[in-house]
Write an enzyme that holds these catalytic residues in place. Structure first.
Site, PDB file in Angstrom:
ATOM      1  N   ASN A  72      -2.531  13.239  -4.214  1.00 25.95           N
ATOM      2  CA  ASN A  72      -3.775  13.514  -4.930  1.00 25.95           C
ATOM      3  C   ASN A  72      -4.385  14.834  -4.482  1.00 25.95           C
ATOM      4  OD1 ASN A  72      -4.314  11.655  -6.929  1.00 25.95           O
ATOM      5  ND2 ASN A  72      -5.494  10.265  -5.635  1.00 25.95           N
ATOM      6  N   ASP A 115      -2.203   9.752 -10.748  1.00 26.89           N
ATOM      7  CA  ASP A 115      -2.119   8.700 -11.765  1.00 26.89           C
ATOM      8  C   ASP A 115      -0.689   8.546 -12.276  1.00 26.89           C
ATOM      9  OD1 ASP A 115      -4.803   8.245 -11.492  1.00 26.89           O
ATOM     10  OD2 ASP A 115      -5.385   9.270 -13.351  1.00 26.89           O
ATOM     11  N   ASP A 144      -4.411   2.408  -4.777  1.00 25.93           N
ATOM     12  CA  ASP A 144      -2.966   2.595  -4.597  1.00 25.93           C
ATOM     13  C   ASP A 144      -2.373   1.356  -3.943  1.00 25.93           C
ATOM     14  OD1 ASP A 144      -4.183   2.935  -2.150  1.00 25.93           O
ATOM     15  OD2 ASP A 144      -2.793   4.498  -1.464  1.00 25.93           O
ATOM     16  N   ASP A 160       0.851  -1.186   0.000  1.00 32.79           N
ATOM     17  CA  ASP A 160       0.000   0.000   0.000  1.00 32.79           C
ATOM     18  C   ASP A 160       0.890   1.241   0.000  1.00 32.79           C
ATOM     19  OD1 ASP A 160      -2.976   0.858   0.452  1.00 32.79           O
ATOM     20  OD2 ASP A 160      -1.784   2.160   1.760  1.00 32.79           O
ATOM     21  N   HIS A 214      -5.568  14.602  -9.310  1.00 34.61           N
ATOM     22  CA  HIS A 214      -5.648  13.182  -9.668  1.00 34.61           C
ATOM     23  C   HIS A 214      -4.736  12.798 -10.829  1.00 34.61           C
ATOM     24  CE1 HIS A 214      -8.829  12.109  -6.889  1.00 34.61           C
ATOM     25  NE2 HIS A 214      -9.479  13.216  -7.225  1.00 34.61           N
TER      26      HIS A 214
END
Length: 350
Positions: free
Chosen positions: A227, A236, A262, A219, A232
């Site tokens: 973010n 990405d 994620d 994680d 965003h």
């Protein structure tokens, strides 16, 4: 003088003889006329049939040569006897090139044995329906060809086949399968493909009773902050960069996938023999090192970390669900203890 010597009787006798002969001749002439008429009818019928055969042959020749389908005539000796223009054009060879060499010379090496068996089956009376193999085109690519061919019979000594280039169909099928098993953002395997591979690895270990199946759940720490601060699109991009790094450190026997927003997973199978446990630390350290490297964004540079939970089958886990659950618990234990580290599941976490 008797009646037989009577001149008149002699004349009558000759006339009767000539009349009978004439009638015989006329009868024979009628027979010959009928026979002549029959012969003329037969000749006309034969001429008509010959014209029909000739027309049919020309139609066949026109169809063979101008068909948009790939058509060929071949022998059990392994040579093409004839190919049409569509066949030659699809592969890029001249007709002469195709009939001058055994057709197995054009077949992909991995398909030669299957093609040979299919040819033997045709000779034994088994039709070939939708048989597929690969042929090398003249420019070097491999074309997938689907074949339809009746078997050799008592009235046929050659193989008359229809072929179809299905290369594009195969490409589309592969593309669909790839998209179904890969994440669209990172191009890594997706969760469905990962879980299928994990279940297969567990089943294989159960059969062979050798080695371990080790699961790493990863994680990304700090992803939400990236973010929130950069947007965003930046998030990405961060995931794409990390995914590419994971792909580079992936070794034989390892699989990496994006299994959530994620969250990533590494699967390692066939890890060790029965004499020693799998050393899980090196891969965990490689993962942390790659994630911790700075990532360039349009509006600056960010550095993130990761929390890794590790579980093993048949170590502490005894099936797919417990393996996933234990790795998840170990990962959250790392997060609670300060993040950016790794931990292997132990019973104290239950």
């Amino acid at each position: 003088m008797g009646k037989a010597d009577d001149p008149d009787n002699k004349v009558i006798a000759r006339l009767r003889e000539k009349a009978e002969r004439l009638e015989n001749l006329e009868s024979r002439l009628r027979v010959l006329e009928r026979e002549r008429e029959d012969l003329l009818d037969t000749k006309l019928q034969m001429s008509s049939e010959l014209e029909e055969y000739d027309r049919s042959l020309k139609e066949w020749e026109w169809f063979f040569e101008h068909s948009v389908q790939m058509l060929c005539i071949a022998g059990l000796d392994g040579y093409f006897k004839r190919v049409n223009s569509a066949f030659a054009n699809t592969l890029g060879y001249s007709k002469e090139e195709l009939i001058s060499r055994p057709f197995l010379d054009f077949v992909h090496p991995e398909d030669v044995a299957r093609t040979t068996r299919e040819l033997e089956g045709l000779g034994e009376g088994h039709d070939s329906v939708s048989f597929e193999n690969r042929y090398r085109a003249k420019e070097g690519s491999w074309r997938w060809i689907a074949w339809y061919c009746p078997a050799i019979s008592s009235v046929t000594t050659k193989l008359f086949a229809i072929a179809r280039d299905i290369t594009e169909d195969r490409r589309k099928e592969a593309e669909i399968l790839y998209k179904a098993s890969h994440d669209s953002l990172t191009d890594l395997h997706n969760r469905a493909a990962f879980e299928e591979s994990l279940e297969s690895a567990i089943a294989l270990q159960r059969r062979n009773q050798a080695g371990e199946v080790v699961l790493y759940l990863v994680d990304i720490d700090g992803f939400k902050e990236v973010n929130d601060q950069y947007g965003h699109m930046a998030g990405d991009h961060l995931l794409q960069v990390i995914s590419e790094r994971f792909r580079k450190i992936q070794r034989a026997g390892e699989m990496v996938a994006r299994v959530g927003g994620d969250e990533f997973a590494f699967l390692v199978e066939g890890t060790a023999d029965d004499s020693e446990s799998y050393p899980f630390e090196p891969l965990a350290e490689r993962i942390i090192a790659q994630v911790s490297e700075p990532v360039e964004l349009n509006r600056g540079t960010v550095t993130v970390g990761c929390s890794i939970g590790i579980s093993a089958f048949p170590g502490t886990a005894d099936d797919f669900c417990s393996l996933m659950s234990q790795a998840d618990k170990a990962m959250y234990a790392v997060k609670k203890s300060g993040k950016n580290g790794f931990r292997k599941f132990d019973p104290s976490l239950t």
